[in-house]
Design an enzyme around this catalytic site. Structure first.
Site, PDB file in Angstrom:
ATOM      1  N   GLU A  16      73.738  27.844  27.383  1.00  0.00           N
ATOM      2  CA  GLU A  16      73.131  27.385  28.641  1.00  0.00           C
ATOM      3  C   GLU A  16      71.709  27.930  28.718  1.00  0.00           C
ATOM      4  O   GLU A  16      71.473  29.107  28.429  1.00  0.00           O
ATOM      5  CB  GLU A  16      73.922  27.906  29.852  1.00  0.00           C
ATOM      6  CG  GLU A  16      73.289  27.492  31.182  1.00  0.00           C
ATOM      7  CD  GLU A  16      73.924  28.162  32.390  1.00  0.00           C
ATOM      8  OE1 GLU A  16      75.036  27.751  32.776  1.00  0.00           O
ATOM      9  OE2 GLU A  16      73.307  29.098  32.953  1.00  0.00           O
ATOM     10  N   THR A  47      70.534  24.044  33.395  1.00  0.00           N
ATOM     11  CA  THR A  47      70.914  24.147  34.803  1.00  0.00           C
ATOM     12  C   THR A  47      70.042  23.249  35.678  1.00  0.00           C
ATOM     13  O   THR A  47      69.003  22.741  35.244  1.00  0.00           O
ATOM     14  CB  THR A  47      70.817  25.603  35.310  1.00  0.00           C
ATOM     15  OG1 THR A  47      69.460  26.010  35.221  1.00  0.00           O
ATOM     16  CG2 THR A  47      71.696  26.534  34.505  1.00  0.00           C
ATOM     17  N   HIS A  76      73.340  19.846  33.923  1.00  0.00           N
ATOM     18  CA  HIS A  76      73.971  20.196  35.188  1.00  0.00           C
ATOM     19  C   HIS A  76      73.358  19.282  36.252  1.00  0.00           C
ATOM     20  O   HIS A  76      72.195  18.903  36.154  1.00  0.00           O
ATOM     21  CB  HIS A  76      73.674  21.651  35.562  1.00  0.00           C
ATOM     22  CG  HIS A  76      74.147  22.658  34.555  1.00  0.00           C
ATOM     23  ND1 HIS A  76      74.435  23.955  34.882  1.00  0.00           N
ATOM     24  CD2 HIS A  76      74.365  22.559  33.223  1.00  0.00           C
ATOM     25  CE1 HIS A  76      74.823  24.627  33.796  1.00  0.00           C
ATOM     26  NE2 HIS A  76      74.784  23.793  32.777  1.00  0.00           N
ATOM     27  N   ARG A 106      78.905  21.245  42.921  1.00  0.00           N
ATOM     28  CA  ARG A 106      78.423  21.239  44.306  1.00  0.00           C
ATOM     29  C   ARG A 106      77.013  21.830  44.339  1.00  0.00           C
ATOM     30  O   ARG A 106      76.132  21.336  45.007  1.00  0.00           O
ATOM     31  CB  ARG A 106      79.342  22.073  45.201  1.00  0.00           C
ATOM     32  CG  ARG A 106      78.944  21.970  46.657  1.00  0.00           C
ATOM     33  CD  ARG A 106      79.538  23.061  47.501  1.00  0.00           C
ATOM     34  NE  ARG A 106      78.943  24.349  47.192  1.00  0.00           N
ATOM     35  CZ  ARG A 106      79.315  25.486  47.737  1.00  0.00           C
ATOM     36  NH1 ARG A 106      80.313  25.511  48.595  1.00  0.00           N
ATOM     37  NH2 ARG A 106      78.718  26.617  47.441  1.00  0.00           N
ATOM     38  N   ASP A 108      74.567  25.718  44.101  1.00  0.00           N
ATOM     39  CA  ASP A 108      74.278  26.889  44.946  1.00  0.00           C
ATOM     40  C   ASP A 108      73.430  26.418  46.111  1.00  0.00           C
ATOM     41  O   ASP A 108      72.530  25.602  45.943  1.00  0.00           O
ATOM     42  CB  ASP A 108      73.442  27.919  44.155  1.00  0.00           C
ATOM     43  CG  ASP A 108      74.208  28.520  42.983  1.00  0.00           C
ATOM     44  OD1 ASP A 108      75.402  28.816  43.156  1.00  0.00           O
ATOM     45  OD2 ASP A 108      73.594  28.699  41.920  1.00  0.00           O
ATOM     46  N   ALA A 123      82.101  18.951  44.600  1.00  0.00           N
ATOM     47  CA  ALA A 123      81.926  18.388  43.256  1.00  0.00           C
ATOM     48  C   ALA A 123      82.834  17.181  43.027  1.00  0.00           C
ATOM     49  O   ALA A 123      82.420  16.210  42.391  1.00  0.00           O
ATOM     50  CB  ALA A 123      82.210  19.479  42.218  1.00  0.00           C
ATOM     51  N   ALA A 151      86.439  30.490  48.106  1.00  0.00           N
ATOM     52  CA  ALA A 151      87.725  29.790  48.286  1.00  0.00           C
ATOM     53  C   ALA A 151      88.669  30.679  49.097  1.00  0.00           C
ATOM     54  O   ALA A 151      88.682  31.894  48.927  1.00  0.00           O
ATOM     55  CB  ALA A 151      88.331  29.464  46.926  1.00  0.00           C
TER      56      ALA A 151
HETATM   57  P1  FAD Z   1      83.270  22.717  44.381  1.00  0.00           P
HETATM   58  O1  FAD Z   1      84.235  22.264  43.346  1.00  0.00           O
HETATM   59  O2  FAD Z   1      82.848  21.756  45.407  1.00  0.00           O
HETATM   60  O3  FAD Z   1      83.906  24.021  45.066  1.00  0.00           O
HETATM   61  C1  FAD Z   1      83.173  24.807  46.006  1.00  0.00           C
HETATM   62  C2  FAD Z   1      84.136  25.500  46.967  1.00  0.00           C
HETATM   63  O4  FAD Z   1      84.747  24.549  47.834  1.00  0.00           O
HETATM   64  C3  FAD Z   1      85.312  26.221  46.299  1.00  0.00           C
HETATM   65  O5  FAD Z   1      85.622  27.331  47.086  1.00  0.00           O
HETATM   66  C4  FAD Z   1      86.436  25.203  46.331  1.00  0.00           C
HETATM   67  O6  FAD Z   1      87.716  25.833  46.319  1.00  0.00           O
HETATM   68  C5  FAD Z   1      86.150  24.460  47.615  1.00  0.00           C
HETATM   69  N1  FAD Z   1      86.433  23.037  47.524  1.00  0.00           N
HETATM   70  C6  FAD Z   1      86.227  22.219  46.442  1.00  0.00           C
HETATM   71  N2  FAD Z   1      86.517  20.945  46.752  1.00  0.00           N
HETATM   72  C7  FAD Z   1      86.885  20.941  48.040  1.00  0.00           C
HETATM   73  C8  FAD Z   1      87.241  19.900  48.938  1.00  0.00           C
HETATM   74  N3  FAD Z   1      87.302  18.615  48.552  1.00  0.00           N
HETATM   75  N4  FAD Z   1      87.550  20.253  50.227  1.00  0.00           N
HETATM   76  C9  FAD Z   1      87.482  21.555  50.638  1.00  0.00           C
HETATM   77  N5  FAD Z   1      87.136  22.569  49.809  1.00  0.00           N
HETATM   78  C10 FAD Z   1      86.838  22.275  48.543  1.00  0.00           C
HETATM   79  N6  FAD Z   1      74.799  25.961  40.635  1.00  0.00           N
HETATM   80  C11 FAD Z   1      73.611  25.296  40.715  1.00  0.00           C
HETATM   81  O7  FAD Z   1      73.045  25.176  41.806  1.00  0.00           O
HETATM   82  N7  FAD Z   1      73.028  24.780  39.594  1.00  0.00           N
HETATM   83  C12 FAD Z   1      73.595  24.880  38.369  1.00  0.00           C
HETATM   84  O8  FAD Z   1      73.032  24.411  37.377  1.00  0.00           O
HETATM   85  C13 FAD Z   1      74.855  25.547  38.249  1.00  0.00           C
HETATM   86  N8  FAD Z   1      75.494  25.635  37.065  1.00  0.00           N
HETATM   87  C14 FAD Z   1      76.767  26.175  37.017  1.00  0.00           C
HETATM   88  C15 FAD Z   1      77.465  26.174  35.803  1.00  0.00           C
HETATM   89  C16 FAD Z   1      78.754  26.702  35.736  1.00  0.00           C
HETATM   90  C17 FAD Z   1      79.506  26.660  34.423  1.00  0.00           C
HETATM   91  C18 FAD Z   1      79.361  27.260  36.888  1.00  0.00           C
HETATM   92  C19 FAD Z   1      80.745  27.853  36.815  1.00  0.00           C
HETATM   93  C20 FAD Z   1      78.662  27.280  38.093  1.00  0.00           C
HETATM   94  C21 FAD Z   1      77.365  26.733  38.170  1.00  0.00           C
HETATM   95  N9  FAD Z   1      76.657  26.702  39.361  1.00  0.00           N
HETATM   96  C22 FAD Z   1      75.437  26.082  39.438  1.00  0.00           C
HETATM   97  C23 FAD Z   1      77.179  27.360  40.554  1.00  0.00           C
HETATM   98  C24 FAD Z   1      78.025  26.410  41.422  1.00  0.00           C
HETATM   99  O9  FAD Z   1      77.221  25.370  41.908  1.00  0.00           O
HETATM  100  C25 FAD Z   1      78.572  27.253  42.572  1.00  0.00           C
HETATM  101  O10 FAD Z   1      79.553  28.121  42.083  1.00  0.00           O
HETATM  102  C26 FAD Z   1      79.071  26.459  43.762  1.00  0.00           C
HETATM  103  O11 FAD Z   1      79.266  27.388  44.824  1.00  0.00           O
HETATM  104  C27 FAD Z   1      80.387  25.734  43.510  1.00  0.00           C
HETATM  105  O12 FAD Z   1      80.246  24.654  42.686  1.00  0.00           O
HETATM  106  P2  FAD Z   1      81.512  23.742  42.282  1.00  0.00           P
HETATM  107  O13 FAD Z   1      80.982  22.597  41.556  1.00  0.00           O
HETATM  108  O14 FAD Z   1      82.573  24.546  41.647  1.00  0.00           O
HETATM  109  O15 FAD Z   1      81.946  23.297  43.760  1.00  0.00           O
END
Ligand code: FAD
Length: 288
Positions: A16, A47, A76, A106, A108, A123, A151
């Site tokens: 990454e 990212t 990403h 989703r 940050d 997401a 979560a």
């Molecule tokens: P989600 O899957 O939407 O989850 C977020 C939270 O909401 C979790 O607590 C989940 O349990 C809850 N949730 C999920 N779906 C629902 C729903 N339908 N209803 C209610 N609650 C729900 N961030 C950036 O900004 N840019 C990047 O490039 C980036 N790269 C990353 C790469 C990796 C490998 C990882 C692991 C994380 C990365 N992040 C990045 C961070 C990520 O965006 C954050 O961790 C963010 O807070 C959650 O993203 P997610 O896609 O898992 O969200």
């Protein structure tokens, strides 16, 4: 090539990187990409707005990775600030650049924000929308061996992960994780919960004490006792810590692979040489 097809054939190695801000030069990163490419990775991800920053030169970076032709680019892409129209437009731009792989997140939130300020809150909504537009992309999603820090419970987080699978994600990449035991517990629970997607393990090379503390705090992952011991023993000596941390990372990589991880994804923080040392010492590649 779609990354999921690579995963079907072998355990992948990937890196990454993050893009420079829009007003910063891209050349230092291009040099790093060239060096990383010499290690023949399966893919390099870039990212998008990580840590609440703006998206920077993400498209330029993934286009370069793709046109270099050594490996696939994984871009990403997040819900933050993006409307349906923005996503549809971005899909066209990525496709025009030859990018076939997206990590749908989703995102940050920028400081002070508590929602995405876009048309999608999670997401899984973004993944469903991309799937409704085109089947041109292989879509990855994020997963959290120690649960997402916001979560309500592990169960709720696994339900959210299952929704990402059901919406059309093809593989998963984990949040950084320093504990093989935490990963194994998570994988068992995910499999029992009906999540069958390949899981690539994201690993932050353990190189700097301050970086370790900052990243674990902001990402909600724990510091195992063995890592605390390294901090206690070598934390005041940068070089000794780096060397002990490298050895720990090499062992962790090898353990994850023995335990059946589908691939290793190293968070490079745009540095090459320490990452290369780890890749070579872990036997993932031989010297370029
Ligand atoms: P989600 O899957 O939407 O989850 C977020 C939270 O909401 C979790 O607590 C989940 O349990 C809850 N949730 C999920 N779906 C629902 C729903 N339908 N209803 C209610 N609650 C729900 N961030 C950036 O900004 N840019 C990047 O490039 C980036 N790269 C990353 C790469 C990796 C490998 C990882 C692991 C994380 C990365 N992040 C990045 C961070 C990520 O965006 C954050 O961790 C963010 O807070 C959650 O993203 P997610 O896609 O898992 O969200």
């Amino acid at each position: 090539m779609k990354i999921v097809d690579r995963i079907r054939n072998h355990k992948t190695l990937s890196f990454e990187v993050f893009p420079p801000k829009s007003d910063k030069p891209i050349e230092p990163l291009l040099e790093t990409l060239e060096q990383l490419n010499a290690l023949s990775p399966d893919f390099i991800s870039c990212t998008y707005g990580a840590m609440g920053s703006n998206k920077g030169r993400n498209l330029e970076v993934v286009s370069k990775i793709q046109t270099d032709g050594v490996c696939d680019a994984l871009s990403h892409y997040t819900c933050v600030g993006n409307s349906r129209e923005d996503v549809a437009c971005a899909l066209k731009e990525y496709a025009a650049a030859g990018v076939e792989n997206l990590l749908a997140l989703r995102g940050d939130f920028p400081a002070g924000a508590v929602r995405t300020h876009g048309d999608f809150s999670h997401a899984n909504d973004l993944i469903s929308f991309i799937r409704s537009q085109t089947d041109q992309f292989c879509i990855a999603a994020a997963c959290y061996p120690e649960k997402h820090l916001l979560a309500d419970s592990f169960e709720k987080d696994l339900e959210a992960l299952k929704r990402k699978q059901d919406s059309g994600a093809s593989f998963l990449i984990t949040q950084l994780c320093f504990s093989a035991e935490a990963y194994l517990r998570f994988r068992d629970r995910a499999r029992s919960g009906g999540i069958h997607l390949p899981i690539i393990v994201g690993i932050l090379p353990l190189l700097k004490k301050d970086g370790l503390v900052r990243m674990t705090l902001s990402n909600g992952c724990s510091i195992p006792a063995e890592v605390s011991a390294l901090v206690g023993r070598y934390g005041e000596n940068e070089e000794s810590f780096r060397s002990a941390g490298q050895s720990y990372t090499v062992e962790l990589v090898q353990r994850f692979l023995r335990e059946g991880a589908d691939g290793i994804h190293l968070y490079t923080l745009n540095h090459y040489s320490d990452v290369a040392d780890i890749v070579l010492a872990a036997g993932l590649r031989s010297r370029p």
